[in-house]
Design an enzyme around this catalytic site. Structure first.
Site, PDB file in Angstrom:
ATOM      1  N   VAL A 152       0.877  -1.166   0.000  1.00  0.00           N
ATOM      2  CA  VAL A 152       0.000   0.000   0.000  1.00  0.00           C
ATOM      3  C   VAL A 152       0.919   1.221   0.000  1.00  0.00           C
ATOM      4  CG1 VAL A 152      -1.730   1.317   1.305  1.00  0.00           C
ATOM      5  CG2 VAL A 152      -1.829  -1.195   1.278  1.00  0.00           C
ATOM      6  N   CYS A 153       0.557   2.239  -0.788  1.00  0.00           N
ATOM      7  CA  CYS A 153       1.264   3.525  -0.748  1.00  0.00           C
ATOM      8  C   CYS A 153       2.744   3.319  -1.095  1.00  0.00           C
ATOM      9  CB  CYS A 153       1.043   4.146   0.643  1.00  0.00           C
ATOM     10  SG  CYS A 153       1.418   5.903   0.812  1.00  0.00           S
ATOM     11  N   THR A 154       3.649   3.986  -0.384  1.00  0.00           N
ATOM     12  CA  THR A 154       5.075   3.868  -0.691  1.00  0.00           C
ATOM     13  C   THR A 154       5.687   2.547  -0.229  1.00  0.00           C
ATOM     14  OG1 THR A 154       5.559   5.019   1.357  1.00  0.00           O
ATOM     15  CG2 THR A 154       5.486   6.363  -0.634  1.00  0.00           C
TER      16      THR A 154
END
Lengths: 271, 271
Positions: A152-154
């Site tokens: 998820v995300c970075t």
């Protein structure tokens, strides 16, 4: 108490998961993990469940300075999906101090984990706790044998830095998306990206959409939708500013300025 | 580290908040709260910020067996809004074991808190830790002097039981919505409900929508939308099953059956 919300989640597994976490709070994580597994051998568990299907081990690999919602979102989905054990691990094990100083746990120690069905790496601005060669080695080791390798995300930047995303399409927070190229991954601006056994979500809140998608992949669309109704996921944002293409220019331009490099997806995380 | 994501959030306050939480982990919460306040007197803080506007104290009143995402969602918004201190309190203070055995903290002790600008009570299936007369008394006391009295999910049942929602419209998780009537509150099926200084969100994930709405109320639509873009809140659920009116009947009927009473909004929380 009547674990009514857990009726979609076999009681035996809920108790195993809770027992594991209780023991981890009291003592060493390696001992706790072993003891928890012993509570109910796999064959007995399958018999109790009335199914020969193996429970799914879903691991969130979290770390100091991580962003809470990146994993709290998908955790709320996955922890209610039938026959699925959500586990948490971190570089040092135990309680983890996240971004903004909030504390979450307990976690097993990443190096103590042998093998999981799904590894999910959530994101943060400061990824430095995961960017050490030894820790990236554990991420790579667990990714090699997992059925699904996710983020998820970075978190996708961590996966990419571990070397497992070479030539793979992946999502990332919009402000950091093109940093993936540094590690040979292919940036994909979609909110949920699937490339073979690799699945990823975009920035922070995309973890909930990702959570439903991977839940459906693991346990079917019926199970995923039942949980969607349980957590009343019928989003109605009061504004439409959730991505740079749709945000009003006055909002977008201020954020571009506050996050240097973000306009080109080249904001730098702390590595 | 460059606190880039905190550029929307004055550095001094971030450090005050983090310092408070670090001290709470090390020692008594009452001492920590006092010490943290001393770090920067209000007048000095206003001078540093270049504004006479008072920082907003936003309190999440959490408790054992609570649902993580109910407050992790709005926390991710509020903790990035300028000049806003997010605080956590619980009946006993310290670390809190939530639903599914996960641990979150640190928290101040509810009885140690004198006054806040916003109180937000998140929800759970098991509300029993908050349903004691003494604890409800603190909820009522803080609600009487707060500028905004708010909740997510079944947190509104706790507020209602404390007596502060009599004759007020409030949201709640759809399965429990009509339980509000037991306490003289007026159930409203909307995802975000505002009735004067009372604001509430529906079930679990509605906390993110609620978070943006209260952020806009407190600090304006510009600040709220900047944070919406930061956390990439552009939801794209892979299914449309997030409320009983829209969920496919095959999903809805299974969930109705698993959650007795939910079809009429009369599922019973553990009190």
């Amino acid at each position: 108490m009547p674990e009514i919300f857990d009726e979609t989640f076999p009681k035996e597994l809920t108790e195993t998961g809770s027992a594991r976490r209780r023991m981890m709070l009291m003592g060493g994580s390696a001992i706790a993990a072993t003891a928890a597994t012993r509570l109910l051998p796999e064959s007995a568990r399958a018999a109790v469940l009335g199914t020969a299907e193996k429970p799914i081990d879903f691991l969130f690999a979290i770390y100091p300075n991580g962003t809470l919602l990146d994993f709290a979102g998908p955790n709320e989905i996955l922890s209610r999906i039938p026959n699925t054990n959500v586990r948490f691990a971190s570089p040092e094990g135990g309680l983890v101090t996240l971004e903004k100083g909030v504390v979450f746990g307990p976690t097993e120690k990443l190096s103590d984990i042998d093998k999981v069905d799904v590894i999910c790496v959530p994101g943060a601005l400061n990824l430095s706790a995961m960017m050490k060669p030894e820790i990236l080695g554990h991420v790579r080791r667990l990714s090699e044998t997992a059925r699904y390798v996710t983020s998820v995300c970075t978190g996708s930047i961590i996966l990419a830095a571990s070397g497992v995303l070479k030539g793979r399409r992946s999502a990332c927070h919009w402000a950091f998306l093109n940093v993936l190229k540094d590690y040979g991954a292919i940036p994909d601006p979609a909110r949920i990206v699937k490339d073979g056994r690799f699945m990823s979500g975009g920035g922070v809140t995309a973890g909930i959409d990702f959570g439903l998608a991977i839940a459906a992949e693991l346990r079917g669309a019926q199970a995923a939708q039942e949980v969607q109704l349980l957590v009343q996921y019928d989003p109605q944002p009061p504004f439409h500013a959730g991505n740079p293409a749709e945000a009003p220019p006055a909002i977008r331009d201020v954020v571009y300025k506050k996050l240097p490099g973000s306009q080109n997806g080249l904001m730098r995380p702390v590595l």
